[in-house]
Design a protein around this motif. Structure first.
Motif, short mmCIF file in Angstrom:
data_model
loop_
_atom_site.label_atom_id
_atom_site.label_comp_id
_atom_site.label_asym_id
_atom_site.label_seq_id
_atom_site.Cartn_x
_atom_site.Cartn_y
_atom_site.Cartn_z
N VAL A 59 21.04 37.85 21.88
CA VAL A 59 20.33 37.00 20.93
C VAL A 59 21.31 36.14 20.13
N ALA A 60 22.39 36.76 19.67
CA ALA A 60 23.38 36.02 18.89
C ALA A 60 23.99 34.88 19.69
N LEU A 61 24.38 35.17 20.93
CA LEU A 61 25.01 34.13 21.76
C LEU A 61 24.02 33.04 22.17
N GLU A 62 22.81 33.45 22.52
CA GLU A 62 21.84 32.45 22.98
C GLU A 62 21.39 31.53 21.86
N THR A 63 21.14 32.08 20.68
CA THR A 63 20.74 31.22 19.56
C THR A 63 21.91 30.34 19.12
N PHE A 64 23.12 30.88 19.13
CA PHE A 64 24.30 30.08 18.80
C PHE A 64 24.42 28.88 19.73
N ARG A 65 24.19 29.10 21.02
CA ARG A 65 24.34 28.01 21.99
C ARG A 65 23.18 27.02 21.96
N LYS A 66 22.14 27.34 21.22
CA LYS A 66 21.06 26.38 21.01
C LYS A 66 21.17 25.71 19.63
N GLY A 67 22.29 25.92 18.96
CA GLY A 67 22.55 25.19 17.72
C GLY A 67 22.24 25.93 16.44
N ALA A 68 22.01 27.24 16.52
CA ALA A 68 21.77 28.02 15.30
C ALA A 68 23.09 28.40 14.64
N GLU A 69 23.03 28.57 13.33
CA GLU A 69 24.18 29.10 12.58
C GLU A 69 23.98 30.61 12.49
N VAL A 70 24.79 31.36 13.24
CA VAL A 70 24.53 32.78 13.48
C VAL A 70 25.46 33.67 12.67
N THR A 71 24.86 34.68 12.02
CA THR A 71 25.61 35.74 11.35
C THR A 71 25.18 37.08 11.92
N LEU A 72 26.16 37.86 12.39
CA LEU A 72 25.90 39.20 12.92
C LEU A 72 26.12 40.23 11.83
N VAL A 73 25.19 41.16 11.70
CA VAL A 73 25.36 42.29 10.78
C VAL A 73 25.40 43.55 11.62
N VAL A 74 26.56 44.22 11.62
CA VAL A 74 26.81 45.36 12.50
C VAL A 74 27.09 46.60 11.67
N ARG A 75 26.36 47.65 11.95
CA ARG A 75 26.51 48.89 11.19
C ARG A 75 27.86 49.55 11.45
N GLY A 76 28.36 49.46 12.67
CA GLY A 76 29.62 50.11 13.04
C GLY A 76 30.82 49.20 12.89
N PRO A 77 31.99 49.67 13.35
CA PRO A 77 33.23 48.91 13.18
C PRO A 77 33.48 47.85 14.24
N GLU A 78 32.65 47.82 15.30
CA GLU A 78 32.90 46.88 16.38
C GLU A 78 31.61 46.62 17.18
N ILE A 79 31.70 45.69 18.13
CA ILE A 79 30.60 45.44 19.04
C ILE A 79 30.35 46.70 19.86
N GLY A 80 29.07 47.01 20.12
CA GLY A 80 28.71 48.25 20.78
C GLY A 80 29.37 48.45 22.13
N PRO A 81 29.75 49.68 22.46
CA PRO A 81 30.46 49.97 23.72
C PRO A 81 29.62 49.74 24.97
N ARG A 82 28.29 49.70 24.83
CA ARG A 82 27.43 49.52 26.00
C ARG A 82 27.17 48.04 26.32
N VAL A 83 27.71 47.14 25.52
CA VAL A 83 27.49 45.72 25.78
C VAL A 83 28.06 45.35 27.15
N LYS A 84 27.32 44.55 27.90
CA LYS A 84 27.72 44.17 29.26
C LYS A 84 29.16 43.67 29.29
N TYR A 85 29.92 44.12 30.26
CA TYR A 85 31.36 43.84 30.29
C TYR A 85 31.67 42.36 30.39
N TRP A 86 30.75 41.56 30.97
CA TRP A 86 31.00 40.13 31.08
C TRP A 86 30.56 39.37 29.83
N VAL A 87 29.83 40.03 28.95
CA VAL A 87 29.36 39.40 27.72
C VAL A 87 30.26 39.74 26.53
N ARG A 88 30.81 40.92 26.54
CA ARG A 88 31.62 41.40 25.41
C ARG A 88 32.76 40.44 25.03
#
Length: 318
Positions: A169-198
């Protein structure tokens, strides 16, 4: 009296129907929405993790343009299977009660009532979102489901979460011209995120085109701003939309109402892993609903085999 009533018209419910049909059982599939309702409600840009052959049911070929099918191809595949095999499906009919009787079950829906010998629950987990439980979450600008990134063009968007859905969602809305802010509970992007997207999202964060607050939490939502609790203290930013990609869960209140037991913190229903039968005779579980809160445990590719296990047990008893 029907041999089997299948609750849920998704891929696993359809797989159960195909197996029941092949075994010569009388059966009916009940779906509260459209056919494969959960897949229909996926974002229009969805591409599956799995390759097409791992999403196949009953060895019916799933032919796609690319190795990993998209939402439209999946809808086409499962719809064609349902129509080609004339599976008895009732759509936009919600099951409201499953009552155990002496000789099976009485199943009440919003439209009818059915007496059946066996019930298969294949309701998935996509219909109940995990709420943030914060002030302002009820505002229409807060969305727990995402459809089309174009809708958020030129808007200030806060995305909550760090797993695949949130990062997509963050990447797709960013690429359509949105100003995106991610709020993440943990210290990094989740470990299960697709390896080609991370690497993509990490690079966007490092270059500053996507702002990210780690070890942080969204605390409140108002009409034109939000409050974020960060390690450096509270932050208030301007905001048009909040996309809370905080996950989904089975309808536990419904399952409990129907008599299922859940004996641990993950609310995993009790069932026999060899037959998928619950403690209630003739009541079975199939698909991702078996995982309780552990929604990463079951997918189409590893739970499609539940259909054969269940039907074999029903036939053996019959």
């Amino acid at each position: 009296m029907l041999d089997v009533l299948i609750i849920g018209g998704g891929p696993i419910g359809i797989a159960c129907g195909l197996k029941a049909q092949k075994a010569g059982l009388s059966f009916l599939i009940i779906e509260k929405g459209c056919l494969t309702n959960s897949i229909y409600n996926y974002p229009v840009t969805t591409t599956f993790f799995s390759t097409s052959e791992r999403l196949e049911i009953e060895n019916i070929p799933f032919t796609t343009l690319h190795a990993k099918p998209n939402r439209a191809e999946a809808l086409e595949y499962y719809r064609r299977i349902t129509l080609a095999n004339a599976l008895p499906v009732k759509l936009f009919e919600e099951v409201t009660e499953v009552k155990q009787m002496q000789t099976g079950y009485s199943v009440t829906t919003t439209k009818d009532k059915y007496d059946v010998k066996n019930v298969i629950i294949a309701t998935g987990f996509y219909d109940v979102c995990v709420n943030l439980d914060i002030p302002g979450e009820e505002l229409p600008k807060v969305k727990h489901y995402f459809t089309d990134p174009h809708y958020y063009a030129m808007q200030k968007v806060v995305v909550v979460g760090a797993s695949n859905s949130a990062i997509d969602v963050a990447l797709e809305t960013f690429r359509k011209g949105a100003e995106v802010t991610l709020v993440v509970r943990g210290p990094e992007i989740g470990p299960r995120v697709k390896y080609w997207v991370r690497p993509d999202v990490i690079n966007r964060i490092e270059e500053g085109t996507i702002k990210a607050y780690f070890n942080s939490a969204l605390k409140a939502v108002r009409a034109d701003e939000v409050d974020i609790e960060t390690p450096e203290g509270p932050v208030t930013i301007q905001n048009d939309f909040v996309l809370a990609m905080t996950g989904y869960q089975p309808n536990f209140s419904q399952l409990k109402k129907w008599g299922l037991k859940m004996d641990n913190d993950l609310l995993i229903p009790t069932y026999n892993p060899e037959t998928m039968e619950t403690h209630l005779p003739g009541l079975y579980l199939a698909g991702v609903v078996c995982g309780g809160l552990n929604t990463h445990l079951w997918f189409i590719e590893n739970s499609r085999f539940h259909a054969e296990m269940i039907v074999n047990d029903i036939v053996a008893k019959k």
